[in-house]
Every structure is written in C-alpha cells, then in structure tokens.
Design a protein around this motif. Structure first.
Motif, PDB file in Angstrom:
ATOM      1  N   ILE A   1       0.855  -1.193   0.000  1.00 16.94           N
ATOM      2  CA  ILE A   1       0.000   0.000   0.000  1.00 16.94           C
ATOM      3  C   ILE A   1       0.888   1.239   0.000  1.00 16.94           C
ATOM      4  O   ILE A   1       1.883   1.306   0.715  1.00 16.94           O
ATOM      5  N   ARG A   2       0.516   2.197  -0.812  1.00 21.34           N
ATOM      6  CA  ARG A   2       1.211   3.492  -0.789  1.00 21.34           C
ATOM      7  C   ARG A   2       0.158   4.580  -0.658  1.00 21.34           C
ATOM      8  O   ARG A   2      -0.843   4.572  -1.372  1.00 21.34           O
ATOM      9  N   ILE A   3       0.376   5.498   0.267  1.00 19.10           N
ATOM     10  CA  ILE A   3      -0.570   6.590   0.489  1.00 19.10           C
ATOM     11  C   ILE A   3       0.172   7.912   0.375  1.00 19.10           C
ATOM     12  O   ILE A   3       1.200   8.117   1.015  1.00 19.10           O
ATOM     13  N   ASP A   4      -0.356   8.795  -0.470  1.00 23.52           N
ATOM     14  CA  ASP A   4       0.217  10.128  -0.641  1.00 23.52           C
ATOM     15  C   ASP A   4      -0.871  11.167  -0.417  1.00 23.52           C
ATOM     16  O   ASP A   4      -1.996  11.007  -0.897  1.00 23.52           O
ATOM     17  N   GLN A   5      -0.527  12.222   0.296  1.00 27.13           N
ATOM     18  CA  GLN A   5      -1.448  13.336   0.499  1.00 27.13           C
ATOM     19  C   GLN A   5      -1.092  14.455  -0.463  1.00 27.13           C
ATOM     20  O   GLN A   5       0.100  14.727  -0.695  1.00 27.13           O
ATOM     21  N   ALA A   6      -2.104  15.103  -1.030  1.00 23.87           N
ATOM     22  CA  ALA A   6      -1.874  16.249  -1.905  1.00 23.87           C
ATOM     23  C   ALA A   6      -1.168  17.337  -1.102  1.00 23.87           C
ATOM     24  O   ALA A   6      -1.457  17.522   0.086  1.00 23.87           O
ATOM     25  N   PRO A   7      -0.226  18.043  -1.732  1.00 18.84           N
ATOM     26  CA  PRO A   7       0.525  19.084  -1.004  1.00 18.84           C
ATOM     27  C   PRO A   7      -0.366  20.138  -0.347  1.00 18.84           C
ATOM     28  O   PRO A   7      -0.036  20.648   0.717  1.00 18.84           O
ATOM     29  N   ASP A   8      -1.508  20.435  -0.967  1.00 21.64           N
ATOM     30  CA  ASP A   8      -2.394  21.441  -0.383  1.00 21.64           C
ATOM     31  C   ASP A   8      -3.364  20.846   0.636  1.00 21.64           C
ATOM     32  O   ASP A   8      -4.210  21.545   1.181  1.00 21.64           O
ATOM     33  N   GLY A   9      -3.267  19.540   0.885  1.00 20.19           N
ATOM     34  CA  GLY A   9      -4.119  18.890   1.875  1.00 20.19           C
ATOM     35  C   GLY A   9      -5.525  18.603   1.395  1.00 20.19           C
ATOM     36  O   GLY A   9      -6.387  18.229   2.183  1.00 20.19           O
ATOM     37  N   SER A  10      -5.767  18.763   0.096  1.00 22.75           N
ATOM     38  CA  SER A  10      -7.123  18.611  -0.423  1.00 22.75           C
ATOM     39  C   SER A  10      -7.537  17.175  -0.687  1.00 22.75           C
ATOM     40  O   SER A  10      -8.704  16.904  -0.960  1.00 22.75           O
ATOM     41  N   GLY A  11      -6.597  16.258  -0.646  1.00 24.69           N
ATOM     42  CA  GLY A  11      -6.993  14.892  -0.932  1.00 24.69           C
ATOM     43  C   GLY A  11      -5.882  13.888  -0.721  1.00 24.69           C
ATOM     44  O   GLY A  11      -4.749  14.235  -0.390  1.00 24.69           O
ATOM     45  N   TRP A  12      -6.236  12.638  -0.907  1.00 24.70           N
ATOM     46  CA  TRP A  12      -5.334  11.514  -0.716  1.00 24.70           C
ATOM     47  C   TRP A  12      -5.358  10.631  -1.947  1.00 24.70           C
ATOM     48  O   TRP A  12      -6.396  10.462  -2.579  1.00 24.70           O
ATOM     49  N   HIS A  13      -4.218  10.046  -2.270  1.00 26.26           N
ATOM     50  CA  HIS A  13      -4.153   9.038  -3.320  1.00 26.26           C
ATOM     51  C   HIS A  13      -3.590   7.768  -2.702  1.00 26.26           C
ATOM     52  O   HIS A  13      -2.545   7.802  -2.050  1.00 26.26           O
ATOM     53  N   ILE A  14      -4.304   6.679  -2.902  1.00 22.57           N
ATOM     54  CA  ILE A  14      -3.895   5.391  -2.344  1.00 22.57           C
ATOM     55  C   ILE A  14      -3.659   4.426  -3.489  1.00 22.57           C
ATOM     56  O   ILE A  14      -4.499   4.289  -4.371  1.00 22.57           O
ATOM     57  N   GLU A  15      -2.500   3.790  -3.466  1.00 27.99           N
ATOM     58  CA  GLU A  15      -2.168   2.762  -4.451  1.00 27.99           C
ATOM     59  C   GLU A  15      -2.123   1.424  -3.730  1.00 27.99           C
ATOM     60  O   GLU A  15      -1.438   1.286  -2.713  1.00 27.99           O
ATOM     61  N   VAL A  16      -2.872   0.454  -4.249  1.00 29.10           N
ATOM     62  CA  VAL A  16      -2.922  -0.883  -3.666  1.00 29.10           C
ATOM     63  C   VAL A  16      -2.406  -1.864  -4.707  1.00 29.10           C
ATOM     64  O   VAL A  16      -2.907  -1.898  -5.828  1.00 29.10           O
TER      65      VAL A  16
END
Length: 126
Positions: free
Chosen positions: A55-70
């Motif tokens: 699992i990889r989780i990244d947060q948008a730099p502006d804090g507006s969202g998350w991207h999760i790679e499974v």
C-alpha cells in the motif's frame, strides 16, 4: 484532521484490502522487497510483519486529498476485475471512515488505484 501531517495508517487500507474475498495478499513494491531482502530478520519475517508494504498513500501538497495505491495478489478462481473493484471500494470506504473519525474536512477527495500484480494458483494438494 489533526495538523500533524501524519497520513492515515497504512494498516487501515491494508486491512480493508486483505478482507476482500479473492485477495491472497499484498505485493510490496521493489524498494520494500529489496529492503526486506537486506534485513537481518530475513525477507519472509519482514514481509509478514509489514503487510501494508503493498500500500502506498500520498497526500496532496495542499491537503485537499489523498491518493492510495494498492498492489494485490489475487487467488485463482475469482474474476480479477470484480475483485479489484471490491478492493477499490473497500479501501476507499475504510479511508473515508478513518478521515471522518479524525475530523478531516468534508471536501477531502480520496482516489484509489488497484493494481493486480499476479494471480496465485490454488494449492491442489491435500
């Protein structure tokens, strides 16, 4: 959400993905696999302690969202597209629930990408 900048725990996403019928396990990325191989504990022990390596989780730099790679390994006998869709839905729901419990802004977006890395054959031995 708290201003600590800490991403949601990988274990929330990993548990949600692993709970989907047809998911045999999570496939670590190459960096995790190399680190596990170099670990004094040995690759199998390290992989068992960190199932969220797939699992990889990244947060948008502006804090507006998350991207999760499974990255998951499926079991033979399940339709890959249906299982991947279920993984997507379960992981997204688990993360949204986690964020809501931690006072995340309502407008936070969560995108989930599911990659099926392989299909594991069933063990036909008795």
């Amino acid at each position: 959400m708290a201003a600590t900048g800490t991403p949601p725990p990988l274990s929330v996403a990993a548990a949600a993905a692993l709970a989907v019928p047809g998911v045999a396990g999570l496939q670590p990325r190459l960096a995790h696999r190399l680190a596990a191989a170099a670990s004094p504990a040995g690759p199998e022990t390290t992989a068992q302690r960190t199932p969220e390596a797939g699992i990889r989780i990244d947060q948008a730099p502006d804090g507006s969202g998350w991207h999760i790679e499974v990255r998951c390994v499926l079991t033979e006998g399940h339709r890959a597209v249906d299982t991947a869709r279920n993984v997507h839905d379960q992981v997204r729901a688990a993360i949204l629930s986690y964020l809501a419990a931690h006072d995340a802004p309502v407008a936070v977006s969560v995108t989930v990408t599911v990659t099926v890395t392989r299909i594991a054959a069933r063990d036909h031995t008795v």
